[in-house]
Enzyme design. Structure first.
Site, PDB file in Angstrom:
ATOM      1  N   ASP A  98       0.824  -1.175  -0.265  1.00  0.00           N
ATOM      2  CA  ASP A  98       0.006  -0.065   0.041  1.00  0.00           C
ATOM      3  C   ASP A  98       0.926   1.218  -0.151  1.00  0.00           C
ATOM      4  O   ASP A  98       1.296   1.509   0.906  1.00  0.00           O
ATOM      5  CB  ASP A  98      -0.909  -0.088   1.157  1.00  0.00           C
ATOM      6  N   LYS A 105       1.477   7.869   0.471  1.00  0.00           N
ATOM      7  CA  LYS A 105       2.060   8.057   1.794  1.00  0.00           C
ATOM      8  C   LYS A 105       3.291   8.795   1.875  1.00  0.00           C
ATOM      9  O   LYS A 105       4.159   8.511   1.322  1.00  0.00           O
ATOM     10  CB  LYS A 105       2.001   6.712   2.243  1.00  0.00           C
ATOM     11  N   ASP A 113      -5.941   6.303  -0.690  1.00  0.00           N
ATOM     12  CA  ASP A 113      -5.003   5.609   0.305  1.00  0.00           C
ATOM     13  C   ASP A 113      -6.378   4.874   1.150  1.00  0.00           C
ATOM     14  O   ASP A 113      -5.897   3.839   1.672  1.00  0.00           O
ATOM     15  CB  ASP A 113      -4.258   6.554   1.220  1.00  0.00           C
ATOM     16  N   GLU A 157      -7.867   2.424   0.297  1.00  0.00           N
ATOM     17  CA  GLU A 157      -8.114   1.452  -0.811  1.00  0.00           C
ATOM     18  C   GLU A 157      -8.602   0.012  -0.178  1.00  0.00           C
ATOM     19  O   GLU A 157      -9.129  -0.595  -1.072  1.00  0.00           O
ATOM     20  CB  GLU A 157      -6.664   1.296  -1.467  1.00  0.00           C
ATOM     21  N   ARG A 200     -10.811  -0.760   1.985  1.00  0.00           N
ATOM     22  CA  ARG A 200     -12.437  -0.857   1.929  1.00  0.00           C
ATOM     23  C   ARG A 200     -13.136  -1.009   0.698  1.00  0.00           C
ATOM     24  O   ARG A 200     -14.123  -1.578   0.360  1.00  0.00           O
ATOM     25  CB  ARG A 200     -13.009   0.290   2.438  1.00  0.00           C
TER      26      ARG A 200
HETATM   27  N1  BES Z   1      -3.355   0.046   5.120  1.00  0.00           N
HETATM   28  C1  BES Z   1      -3.557   1.409   5.538  1.00  0.00           C
HETATM   29  C2  BES Z   1      -3.933   1.398   7.039  1.00  0.00           C
HETATM   30  C3  BES Z   1      -2.741   1.235   8.053  1.00  0.00           C
HETATM   31  C4  BES Z   1      -2.325   1.996   8.718  1.00  0.00           C
HETATM   32  C5  BES Z   1      -2.327  -0.098   8.314  1.00  0.00           C
HETATM   33  C6  BES Z   1      -1.332   1.871   9.789  1.00  0.00           C
HETATM   34  C7  BES Z   1      -1.373  -0.555   9.188  1.00  0.00           C
HETATM   35  C8  BES Z   1      -0.824   0.416   9.817  1.00  0.00           C
HETATM   36  C9  BES Z   1      -4.800   1.981   4.804  1.00  0.00           C
HETATM   37  O1  BES Z   1      -4.976   1.457   3.657  1.00  0.00           O
HETATM   38  C10 BES Z   1      -4.791   3.521   4.838  1.00  0.00           C
HETATM   39  O2  BES Z   1      -4.098   3.976   4.458  1.00  0.00           O
HETATM   40  N2  BES Z   1      -5.847   4.086   5.639  1.00  0.00           N
HETATM   41  C11 BES Z   1      -5.650   5.345   5.739  1.00  0.00           C
HETATM   42  C12 BES Z   1      -7.293   5.665   5.653  1.00  0.00           C
HETATM   43  C13 BES Z   1      -7.637   7.292   5.571  1.00  0.00           C
HETATM   44  C14 BES Z   1      -6.924   7.803   4.288  1.00  0.00           C
HETATM   45  C15 BES Z   1      -9.021   7.444   5.756  1.00  0.00           C
HETATM   46  C16 BES Z   1      -5.344   5.865   7.143  1.00  0.00           C
HETATM   47  O3  BES Z   1      -5.505   5.166   8.014  1.00  0.00           O
HETATM   48  O4  BES Z   1      -4.496   6.865   7.071  1.00  0.00           O
HETATM   49 ZN    ZN Z   2      -4.177  -0.171   2.975  1.00  0.00          ZN
HETATM   50 ZN    ZN Z   3      -4.314   2.909   2.234  1.00  0.00          ZN
END
Ligand code: BES
Ligand code: ZN
Ligand code: ZN
Length: 488
Positions: free
Chosen positions: A263, A270, A340, A342, A344
């Protein structure tokens, strides 16, 4: 399979014998100044109190072993005390290379714990503590010491053996998941996850596989999966494993996992610090593969379905953009606010697919939101659910397995945060309650099937040591809770 024998007599000479002592036993023995289990020296030095995490070495010729190790169990004894103590003892021999080790099975157990489950917990603790991911290192791995248990009560032998066997399978399944998570994304591409799934099938495995490649996904209108995968050079796959017990199953359980092999965030890239551990974003799928690797040996009586959409989230000229509107497999349209969010998207289509098999229970495991880590920290997973009955069973199973899971609400009032001006849904809420809005988003895709969502963004990957038996890296979180649940 690994063999850990149970001895009824101590005939052979071993390098090391390990005895487990709780605080009460030590205190009582100290008052009497003698005990069959504790050599006098230990009292002379008065260094062993039986505290949880405590480990004391002793040389004692009468013990028919070169050395003895005493490991503390603490005072209020739970399964976790035994799991921890076995792990602490295993870790204590890391700088030292023992070839053979005997674990004394504790002669008295608290009334509420069975011999079998204590043996299982000790085996898990021991084996999970010895886990090490060194596939990419040239340093030579220490040889695993040969382990046996010693039981004083002959009638306990069968139960201890049964516990050991389960402990081995639980630990192997967990290590299987850990390996997949720890392997860099370059070697766990969507194709690699498909291969891992294929290896679990075959004659006599009771597992079959249905595979959907990009062409089929287009035909199925799996817009969520295709949208996330479109920026990557690796094509996506939807993997559907089916385990059938020998006797006709009374219930169908679907396990769905997030399987984003890397990711990057996509175009909503990110920052580098957040990207470092994102090879772990397929931990949900890794957990499912780990579970499937032992379903048959554990004789699970349910029909179990394992479903995940393997894909990679990358930025490129062909990547999905913020503002794009995606039509999901169930026809819902979603406005992409950030690429990001993604997980869901891919999970939603996987859930739509899983609902088609009309499961009695739908469980998904996913590393969905950093917000859940803000809420519960790194070691505790969140659970959100539409089913009270199953939820209680699941939380019980988690408790027994030593995995930490805490419930969060599916708060209806936050539903409006997902309203879009141009589509049926937005793919994120506002800046608050991210773990809740992510779950509310998923709820649109589970129809009315009883559903448990396990959010494990925190505990799936340990950036520091969590427990004596949870070293840094992939943890295999969820494997033991789910197996306990499927066995109960
Ligand atoms: N894979 C990440 C979530 C994640 C964060 C997993 C830290 C493991 C450790 C997910 O796809 C993501 O990027 N989520 C975003 C959502 C936001 C953009 C609403 C997040 O948590 O920042
Ligand atoms: Zn993710
Ligand atoms: Zn993500």
């Amino acid at each position: 399979m690994l063999n850990i024998p149970v001895l009824e007599e101590l005939r052979t000479k071993t390098d090391l014998r390990i005895t487990f002592l709780d605080e009460t036993t030590v205190r009582r023995a100290l008052q009497k100044k003698q005990s069959s289990e504790i050599p006098a020296d230990l009292f002379r030095f008065e260094c062993m109190e039986g505290k949880q995490g405590q480990c004391v070495w002793e040389d004692h010729p009468a013990l028919r072993s070169h050395r003895a190790l005493y490991a503390g169990l603490g005072s209020s004894l739970t399964l976790e005390s035994y799991r921890q103590a076995a792990a602490v003892a295993r870790n204590a021999l890391k700088p030292w290379s023992a070839r053979s080790v005997i674990l004394d099975f504790p002669s008295t157990l608290p009334k509420n714990l069975s011999t079998t489950e204590v043996a299982q917990a000790m085996t898990e603790g021991w084996l999970l503590a010895s886990y090490c991911f060194d596939r990419y290192q040239k340093k030579i791995k220490q040889k695993e010491p040969h382990l046996s248990f010693f039981v004083k009560e002959k009638r306990e032998k069968r139960q201890v053996e049964r516990g050991i066997k389960q402990g081995i399978l639980f630990a192997q399944a967990t290590s299987f998941a850990r390996d997949l998570v720890n392997t860099p994304a370059m070697h766990t591409t969507p194709k690699d996850l498909v291969l891992a799934a294929q290896e679990l099938t075959g004659k006599g495995s009771q597992i079959s596989l249905k595979l959907f490649d990009e062409t089929k996904l287009k035909r199925m209108k799996a817009g969520g999966i295709l949208a996330i995968a479109q920026g990557s050079m690796h094509a996506p796959f939807l993997v559907h494993l089916v385990y059938k017990p020998v006797r006709k199953a009374a219930k169908k359980i679907a396990l769905v996992g997030k399987a984003v092999t890397f990711d990057s965030g996509g175009l909503s890239l990110k920052p580098w610090e957040a990207m470092v551990t994102m090879k772990s974003d397929m931990a949900g799928a890794a957990t499912i593969l780990g579970i499937f690797s032992v379903l048959k040996e554990l004789n699970i009586p349910y029909e179990v379905h394992g479903i995940f959409a393997a894909c990679e989230n990358m930025p490129s000229g062909s990547a999905i953009r913020p503002g794009d509107i995606v039509k999901m497999m169930n026809g819902t349209t979603v406005e992409i606010i950030t690429t990001d969010a993604e997980g869901r998207m891919t999970l939603a289509d996987s859930l739509t697919y899983a609902a088609k098999i009309a499961p009695d229970l739908l469980i998904d495991l996913a590393t969905l939101t950093g917000a859940s880590v803000v809420a519960l920290g790194e070691e505790v997973a969140a659970l959100l659910s539409t089913t009270n009955r199953w939820k209680r069973h699941f939380l019980n199973a988690a408790e027994e397995s030593g995995e930490k899971i805490w419930e969060l609400p599916l708060e209806k009032n936050y539903e409006k945060l997902l309203e879009s001006d141009v589509a049926d849904l937005r793919n994120i809420g506002n800046k608050y309650g991210g773990a809740l809005t992510a779950s509310l988003f998923l709820q649109h895709f589970v129809e009315n099937y009883p559903w448990i969502h396990v959010e494990m963004a925190g505990p799936a990957f340990a950036e520091k040591v969590f427990e004596p038996y949870i070293p840094k890296g992939g943890t295999g979180f969820g494997v033991r809770s789910c197996l306990h649940f499927l066995l109960s």
